[in-house]
Design a protein around this motif. Sequence first.
Motif, short mmCIF file in Angstrom:
data_model
loop_
_atom_site.label_atom_id
_atom_site.label_comp_id
_atom_site.label_asym_id
_atom_site.label_seq_id
_atom_site.Cartn_x
_atom_site.Cartn_y
_atom_site.Cartn_z
N MET A 18 0.77 -1.27 0.05
CA MET A 18 -0.16 -0.06 -0.06
C MET A 18 0.93 1.38 -0.18
O MET A 18 1.55 1.32 0.89
CB MET A 18 -0.91 -0.09 1.39
N ASN A 19 0.62 2.23 -0.87
CA ASN A 19 1.35 3.63 -1.14
C ASN A 19 0.53 4.45 -0.36
O ASN A 19 -0.56 4.64 -0.58
CB ASN A 19 1.43 3.61 -2.34
N ARG A 20 1.00 5.09 0.59
CA ARG A 20 0.72 6.14 1.37
C ARG A 20 1.03 7.28 1.06
O ARG A 20 2.34 7.68 0.63
CB ARG A 20 0.48 5.95 2.88
N ALA A 21 0.52 8.57 1.24
CA ALA A 21 0.86 9.93 0.93
C ALA A 21 2.03 10.29 1.95
O ALA A 21 1.98 9.94 3.12
CB ALA A 21 -0.04 10.83 1.14
N LEU A 22 3.10 10.79 1.14
CA LEU A 22 4.17 11.23 2.08
C LEU A 22 3.83 12.59 2.77
O LEU A 22 3.11 13.30 2.23
CB LEU A 22 5.56 11.46 1.23
N PRO A 23 4.35 12.89 4.08
CA PRO A 23 3.93 13.96 4.86
C PRO A 23 4.70 15.18 4.11
O PRO A 23 5.62 15.12 3.32
CB PRO A 23 4.60 13.69 6.17
N VAL A 24 4.08 16.47 4.57
CA VAL A 24 4.82 17.67 4.31
C VAL A 24 6.07 17.91 4.94
O VAL A 24 5.83 17.63 6.35
CB VAL A 24 3.73 18.98 4.32
N VAL A 25 7.03 18.10 4.36
CA VAL A 25 8.29 18.46 4.98
C VAL A 25 8.89 19.56 4.23
O VAL A 25 9.00 19.41 2.90
CB VAL A 25 9.33 17.15 5.26
N ARG A 26 9.81 20.51 5.02
CA ARG A 26 10.68 21.46 4.11
C ARG A 26 12.13 21.26 4.50
O ARG A 26 12.23 20.77 5.63
CB ARG A 26 10.33 22.82 4.88
N LEU A 27 12.83 21.56 3.81
CA LEU A 27 14.31 21.44 3.94
C LEU A 27 14.83 23.08 4.01
O LEU A 27 14.45 23.79 2.97
CB LEU A 27 14.95 20.77 2.77
N ARG A 28 15.86 23.44 4.86
CA ARG A 28 16.32 24.63 4.95
C ARG A 28 17.74 24.41 5.20
O ARG A 28 18.20 23.52 5.87
CB ARG A 28 15.62 25.66 5.88
N VAL A 29 18.62 25.39 4.96
CA VAL A 29 20.18 25.48 5.31
C VAL A 29 19.90 25.79 6.82
O VAL A 29 19.34 26.57 7.39
CB VAL A 29 20.82 26.53 4.57
N PRO A 30 20.89 24.71 7.38
CA PRO A 30 20.92 24.84 8.95
C PRO A 30 21.27 26.18 9.68
O PRO A 30 22.21 26.84 8.95
CB PRO A 30 21.75 23.71 9.44
N THR A 31 20.67 26.71 10.36
CA THR A 31 21.03 27.96 11.25
C THR A 31 21.78 27.62 12.32
O THR A 31 21.87 26.47 12.96
CB THR A 31 19.55 28.80 11.59
N ASP A 32 22.18 28.75 12.94
CA ASP A 32 22.75 28.42 14.55
C ASP A 32 21.90 27.88 15.51
O ASP A 32 22.18 26.95 16.16
CB ASP A 32 23.40 29.75 14.97
#
Length: 168
Positions: free
Chosen positions: A1-15
């Motif tokens: 069963m294929n499920r929808a993948l969650p929403v995720v954002r990627l960002r350059v790491p901050t301090d």
Amino acid sequence: MNRALPVVRLRVPTDEDAIAWHRVFDDPEVMEFHGGKARDLSVYEELTARQRRHDAERGFCLWTMVDDAGRVIGFTGAQPWPQEWGPTGEIEIGWRLGREYWGKGYATAAAQMTLERLRAAGVESVVAMVLSGNARSIAVTERLGMRLEHVFTEPRYGQQAHQYRLDL
């Protein structure tokens, strides 16, 4: 069963992400395949600073993963393989999530985004190094279409490590 993948954002790491990574990874289960215990905050401070340099110089890094509520949940991305053993000179894709986010598709969703960004940056292939007992990460490599290429004995812990490859 294929499920929808969650929403995720990627960002350059901050301090500030160094503090968040330290908090999220301060769990023996999360660190089971990464030395077994959390690292000092200074390790994450250096790691996030290095990732900002990688992004500026290469166009990719280990990005901070943020869920749809804005919470830091881990990291994913790619960087040059940092060890003197294994796939020296290769670009390694990797991920690490806080325990409460396991099994929900975040690593797969973020790794797929990473592959898109790597293609755009002109990377031709990636490897993933996974300790043989890490079934969750092995499953992610399989969902990404990676193939097992080599098996090593990892020198720090003496465990079997698998090298997976994906041509982009």
